[in-house]
Design a protein around this motif. Structure first.
Motif, PDB file in Angstrom:
ATOM      1  N   ASP A 185       0.863  -1.176   0.000  1.00 18.80           N
ATOM      2  CA  ASP A 185       0.000   0.000   0.000  1.00 18.80           C
ATOM      3  C   ASP A 185       0.901   1.228   0.000  1.00 18.80           C
ATOM      4  O   ASP A 185       1.668   1.437   0.948  1.00 18.80           O
ATOM      5  CB  ASP A 185      -0.896  -0.021   1.243  1.00 18.80           C
ATOM      6  N   SER A 186       0.832   2.035  -1.051  1.00 21.17           N
ATOM      7  CA  SER A 186       1.730   3.189  -1.147  1.00 21.17           C
ATOM      8  C   SER A 186       1.033   4.468  -0.697  1.00 21.17           C
ATOM      9  O   SER A 186      -0.199   4.557  -0.646  1.00 21.17           O
ATOM     10  CB  SER A 186       2.227   3.357  -2.589  1.00 21.17           C
ATOM     11  N   ALA A 187       1.826   5.471  -0.374  1.00 22.02           N
ATOM     12  CA  ALA A 187       1.286   6.778  -0.017  1.00 22.02           C
ATOM     13  C   ALA A 187       0.699   7.448  -1.257  1.00 22.02           C
ATOM     14  O   ALA A 187       1.114   7.163  -2.390  1.00 22.02           O
ATOM     15  CB  ALA A 187       2.393   7.648   0.577  1.00 22.02           C
ATOM     16  N   GLY A 188      -0.263   8.335  -1.055  1.00 24.45           N
ATOM     17  CA  GLY A 188      -0.816   9.081  -2.175  1.00 24.45           C
ATOM     18  C   GLY A 188       0.266   9.866  -2.894  1.00 24.45           C
ATOM     19  O   GLY A 188       1.146  10.450  -2.263  1.00 24.45           O
ATOM     20  N   CYS A 189       0.217   9.864  -4.219  1.00 19.41           N
ATOM     21  CA  CYS A 189       1.275  10.480  -5.026  1.00 19.41           C
ATOM     22  C   CYS A 189       0.682  11.429  -6.055  1.00 19.41           C
ATOM     23  O   CYS A 189      -0.298  11.094  -6.729  1.00 19.41           O
ATOM     24  CB  CYS A 189       2.089   9.385  -5.726  1.00 19.41           C
ATOM     25  N   ASP A 190       1.275  12.605  -6.174  1.00 21.21           N
ATOM     26  CA  ASP A 190       0.982  13.516  -7.282  1.00 21.21           C
ATOM     27  C   ASP A 190       1.995  13.203  -8.378  1.00 21.21           C
ATOM     28  O   ASP A 190       3.164  13.575  -8.264  1.00 21.21           O
ATOM     29  CB  ASP A 190       1.116  14.964  -6.831  1.00 21.21           C
ATOM     30  N   ARG A 195       9.535  15.232  -7.598  1.00 21.15           N
ATOM     31  CA  ARG A 195      10.055  14.598  -6.391  1.00 21.15           C
ATOM     32  C   ARG A 195       9.212  13.394  -5.989  1.00 21.15           C
ATOM     33  O   ARG A 195       9.745  12.325  -5.685  1.00 21.15           O
ATOM     34  CB  ARG A 195      10.093  15.624  -5.251  1.00 21.15           C
ATOM     35  N   GLN A 196       7.891  13.562  -6.007  1.00 18.95           N
ATOM     36  CA  GLN A 196       7.015  12.461  -5.624  1.00 18.95           C
ATOM     37  C   GLN A 196       7.076  11.322  -6.640  1.00 18.95           C
ATOM     38  O   GLN A 196       7.056  10.142  -6.277  1.00 18.95           O
ATOM     39  CB  GLN A 196       5.579  12.963  -5.479  1.00 18.95           C
ATOM     40  N   ALA A 197       7.137  11.675  -7.922  1.00 20.83           N
ATOM     41  CA  ALA A 197       7.188  10.648  -8.962  1.00 20.83           C
ATOM     42  C   ALA A 197       8.469   9.827  -8.869  1.00 20.83           C
ATOM     43  O   ALA A 197       8.450   8.592  -8.991  1.00 20.83           O
ATOM     44  CB  ALA A 197       7.067  11.289 -10.341  1.00 20.83           C
ATOM     45  N   VAL A 198       9.594  10.492  -8.648  1.00 22.68           N
ATOM     46  CA  VAL A 198      10.873   9.787  -8.535  1.00 22.68           C
ATOM     47  C   VAL A 198      10.873   8.878  -7.307  1.00 22.68           C
ATOM     48  O   VAL A 198      11.365   7.748  -7.348  1.00 22.68           O
ATOM     49  CB  VAL A 198      12.032  10.795  -8.481  1.00 22.68           C
TER      50      VAL A 198
END
Length: 306
Positions: A185-190, A195-198
């Protein structure tokens, strides 16, 4: 953030294409060998706003039962050409959910999409089927995120690993037995934030996971399509829409599946952990699209009072 995949016969040719289009500031997210050569996915943080043109004019559909669902115009016209189950099968991809045995299932998506509840539903099904999974969450910062999933896993008799880093996630998944399924289960990502994508890509690479995009039904169709394309560039190949029991318009689900393109697998149809998922097929999706929409609450309440 701009994401793009470059394909060539050799690595130096692919790198040349990447640098020519995105420049030296581009961040390489992944490289892989293909049947015809190599493929590189890279990201570039835009200094100026990047306008993503729509795949097709949106929000208009031909007359008929599909009009209510706010489909992209081109997709709506395609689906209206014949029996709905047949046109859905021709226009979109459908496939089973990965089983998590060879590669962990990693649930990804924007914040609030329903990833944690979906993880609990999948875990419950595996436990009831006699194959208890290893479960990990990468969401170690959002208040109560790990506690919510821990409450579910505790009832199922499972241990939850909190692994916010790629190294910790790799160690947590390494303890599973051969053939044992794993869920992440991953954290919500934009996905439009570099930074979030990487960070998400690093976690997925460490887990060697199959990425399943979790999106709530009822979104704006073009927004859903943009999200699907962005998560597909990060490696997602499957789509699991949630809240089909609450959403009145399903155009976003179809738009996301087409834009990825992503395979429609299952859908969340209830907040219940057990039996809260339904496999999607052209026939089942056609039935939901063709069903009469629920009426507006004020009208329903007025009729009930009269």
């Amino acid at each position: 953030m701009r994401l793009k995949t470059f394909s060539a016969r050799r690595m130096d040719e692919a790198m040349s294409l990447l640098r020519e289009e995105l420049g030296a500031e581009a961040i390489i997210l992944s490289t892989r060998r293909t049947g015809s050569g190599v493929e590189i996915t890279a990201a570039l943080e835009a200094e100026e706003p990047v306008l993503i043109p729509p795949a097709a004019p949106t929000m208009a559909a031909p007359p008929g039962p599909l009009t209510f669902h706010n489909l992209p115009e081109a997709l709506g016209r395609c689906l209206a050409r014949g029996p709905l189950d047949q046109t859905l099968a021709g226009a979109l991809g459908f496939g089973p959910m990965p089983d998590g045995r060879d590669r962990p299932i990693m649930l990804v998506g924007p914040p609030g999409a329903g990833k944690t509840l979906t993880c609990a539903k999948l875990a419950a099904r595996m436990v009831l089927g006699g194959t208890p999974p290893v479960i990990a969450t990468t969401d170690g910062q959002r208040a109560g995120a790990a506690a919510q999933l821990a409450a579910f896993t505790g009832v199922l008799g499972l241990t939850l690993a909190v692994a916010p880093s790629a190294a910790a996630l790799g160690k947590a998944l390494a303890r599973r037995m051969p053939g044992q399924p794993a869920l992440v289960d991953s954290a919500g990502c934009d996905p439009f934030d570099t930074r979030q994508a990487v960070a998400l890509h690093a976690l997925a690479a460490a887990a060697q996971a199959d990425l399943v995009l979790v999106l709530p039904a009822g979104l704006d169709a073009q927004e859903a399509a943009d999200l699907a394309r962005a998560f597909a560039a990060l490696g997602a190949r499957h789509l699991l829409p949630t809240r089909l029991d609450a959403a009145r318009r399903l155009g976003a689900v179809l738009a996301a599946a087409e834009a990825g393109p992503l395979l429609l697998t299952e859908a969340g149809i209830s907040p219940e952990v057990v039996d809260g998922l339904e496999p999607l097929s052209p026939a089942r999706l056609a039935a939901r699209l063709a069903a009469a929409p629920r009426r507006d609450a004020p009208l329903a309440a007025e009729e009930a009072a009269s």
